[in-house]
Design a protein around this motif. Sequence first.
Motif, mmCIF file in Angstrom:
data_model
loop_
_atom_site.group_PDB
_atom_site.id
_atom_site.type_symbol
_atom_site.label_atom_id
_atom_site.label_comp_id
_atom_site.label_asym_id
_atom_site.label_seq_id
_atom_site.Cartn_x
_atom_site.Cartn_y
_atom_site.Cartn_z
ATOM 1 N N ALA A 195 0.838 -1.200 0.000
ATOM 2 C CA ALA A 195 0.000 0.000 0.000
ATOM 3 C C ALA A 195 0.873 1.251 0.000
ATOM 4 C CB ALA A 195 -0.925 -0.003 1.216
ATOM 5 N N GLY A 196 2.016 1.183 0.703
ATOM 6 C CA GLY A 196 2.951 2.301 0.716
ATOM 7 C C GLY A 196 3.555 2.557 -0.655
ATOM 8 N N PHE A 197 3.808 1.487 -1.416
ATOM 9 C CA PHE A 197 4.334 1.647 -2.776
ATOM 10 C C PHE A 197 3.305 2.325 -3.671
ATOM 11 C CE2 PHE A 197 5.571 0.127 -7.036
ATOM 12 C CZ PHE A 197 6.916 0.473 -7.028
ATOM 13 N N LEU A 198 2.041 1.977 -3.495
ATOM 14 C CA LEU A 198 0.974 2.637 -4.249
ATOM 15 C C LEU A 198 0.892 4.120 -3.891
ATOM 16 C CD1 LEU A 198 -1.768 -0.133 -4.038
ATOM 17 C CD2 LEU A 198 -0.859 0.833 -6.161
ATOM 18 N N ARG A 199 1.059 4.441 -2.604
ATOM 19 C CA ARG A 199 1.040 5.854 -2.190
ATOM 20 C C ARG A 199 2.210 6.621 -2.794
ATOM 21 N NH1 ARG A 199 -0.783 3.538 2.706
ATOM 22 N NH2 ARG A 199 1.337 3.474 3.569
ATOM 23 N N LEU A 200 3.369 5.963 -2.877
ATOM 24 C CA LEU A 200 4.530 6.608 -3.488
ATOM 25 C C LEU A 200 4.272 6.885 -4.969
ATOM 26 C CD1 LEU A 200 7.406 7.675 -3.421
ATOM 27 C CD2 LEU A 200 8.234 5.325 -3.609
ATOM 28 N N LEU A 201 3.646 5.943 -5.676
ATOM 29 C CA LEU A 201 3.303 6.166 -7.080
ATOM 30 C C LEU A 201 2.329 7.335 -7.220
ATOM 31 C CD1 LEU A 201 2.895 2.533 -8.491
ATOM 32 C CD2 LEU A 201 4.770 4.135 -8.884
ATOM 33 N N GLU A 202 1.405 7.456 -6.272
ATOM 34 C CA GLU A 202 0.465 8.593 -6.305
ATOM 35 C C GLU A 202 1.197 9.919 -6.149
ATOM 36 O OE1 GLU A 202 -3.845 7.371 -4.700
ATOM 37 O OE2 GLU A 202 -2.279 7.057 -3.210
ATOM 38 N N LYS A 203 2.260 9.919 -5.336
ATOM 39 C CA LYS A 203 3.048 11.147 -5.155
ATOM 40 C C LYS A 203 3.840 11.509 -6.414
ATOM 41 C CE LYS A 203 3.714 10.490 -0.152
ATOM 42 N NZ LYS A 203 4.718 10.260 0.940
ATOM 43 N N LEU A 204 4.257 10.485 -7.160
ATOM 44 C CA LEU A 204 5.062 10.708 -8.353
ATOM 45 C C LEU A 204 4.223 11.069 -9.571
ATOM 46 C CD1 LEU A 204 7.478 7.670 -7.921
ATOM 47 C CD2 LEU A 204 8.154 10.067 -7.823
ATOM 48 N N THR A 205 2.922 10.913 -9.463
ATOM 49 C CA THR A 205 2.031 11.158 -10.590
ATOM 50 C C THR A 205 0.951 12.153 -10.200
ATOM 51 O OG1 THR A 205 0.671 9.250 -9.939
ATOM 52 C CG2 THR A 205 2.397 8.863 -11.569
ATOM 53 N N ASN A 206 0.194 12.588 -11.191
ATOM 54 C CA ASN A 206 -0.908 13.516 -10.959
ATOM 55 C C ASN A 206 -2.180 12.899 -11.529
ATOM 56 O OD1 ASN A 206 -2.435 15.783 -10.397
ATOM 57 N ND2 ASN A 206 -1.888 16.806 -12.304
ATOM 58 N N GLY A 207 -3.146 12.641 -10.665
ATOM 59 C CA GLY A 207 -4.426 12.108 -11.120
ATOM 60 C C GLY A 207 -4.555 10.605 -11.038
ATOM 61 N N SER A 208 -3.629 9.936 -10.367
ATOM 62 C CA SER A 208 -3.739 8.476 -10.238
ATOM 63 C C SER A 208 -4.897 8.111 -9.307
ATOM 64 C CB SER A 208 -2.444 7.880 -9.682
ATOM 65 O OG SER A 208 -1.404 7.988 -10.616
ATOM 66 N N LYS A 209 -5.548 6.991 -9.609
ATOM 67 C CA LYS A 209 -6.651 6.505 -8.787
ATOM 68 C C LYS A 209 -6.398 5.052 -8.408
ATOM 69 C CE LYS A 209 -10.112 9.511 -10.979
ATOM 70 N NZ LYS A 209 -11.382 9.562 -11.750
#
Length: 357
Positions: free
Chosen positions: A47-61
């Motif tokens: 789940a933390g890896f998914l949160r990191l991807l959200e920080k690196l991108t804009n508009g991820s769901k």
Amino acid sequence: MPNNLINFHSHIHLRQRLIISTLLSKPIRIDSIRSNHSNPGITDYEAGFLRLLEKLTNGSKVEISYTGTSILYQPGSLTGGNISHSCSSKSVGWFLEFILVLAPFLKHPLNLTLHGITSDPNDISVDSLRTVSLPHLSLFGISDGLELNIKKRGSPPLGGGTVIFKCPTLRQIKSLNFLDPGKIKRIRGIAHSVRVSPQLANRMVDASRGLLNRYIPDIYLYTDIYRGDEAGKSPGYALTLVAESTTGALHSAEAVSLPGTTPEDVATRASSALLEEIANKGAIDSSHQWLVLLLMSLGSEDVGRCRMGSLTPHSIQFLRDLHQSMGVAFKIKQLEQSNEVIASCVGIGYTGQRKVA
């Protein structure tokens, strides 16, 4: 449901599939995540890896099922910038290993600060990332401005380390032709220790030299001692070794202290693993086969070739994932009287988010 949805099953290879999805801007659905385990669903670090991807991108769901056994991930646009992230129960290397591939294609240069465990027995260490992974990126023209600084070391279980990763942005990477593995000319290494006697690092160096000097005379292992606030919250020590060939091929191995083991045990494990890695041959370190295969797929629309040792199970699955998601098919040619192969493919000509001036 989107027409271009990619479907996968199982938590195994989760990071690589999320990274492919993010690069291609294709939504991905992963089902049956530990569905038969006593503790089903995604873990806190996934789940933390998914949160990191959200920080690196804009508009991820991200949509996670009630039981946690199914994920629907719709990637946003790649952005980058200044980002800080805490790495929960997994090591910094577990998170950063796959972010390395994403970073060059972001819109803005990445300045990523990660907090947590810097050396773990189960995952790649920040030393290997700095001395082996980054040089592998340079094979594709990703080099200027590429940095990995270890500000604080953190051993398990409490961690307390801090690492800063900086990566420039590129519009496109170059194709690779690396067919000559050369001959090993030198071995370098880092023996680090935190919150233990500095003498333990010296013992690792002496024990490793005793084994590796039988193979090659050009060996330089240096000690990296951290004290005070820079030493994290738990005691520990580790040894990272890198063998370099006459053509620039790198082979690496490492070992981390475990309860009840001595520095000599750590040195023996690392040195033996390095010799096995060298015996596997090829121009690419076996733990970095997947990284080279992915970057070859993303390269310019030209034929890229690379000589590798026997493909690992992880690399074989990665080839299947690349074919399913990107449509890239590799030609694998087995060399006679050798465990080595020549992997070749035509890149998709992937372009990053960096704007052309």
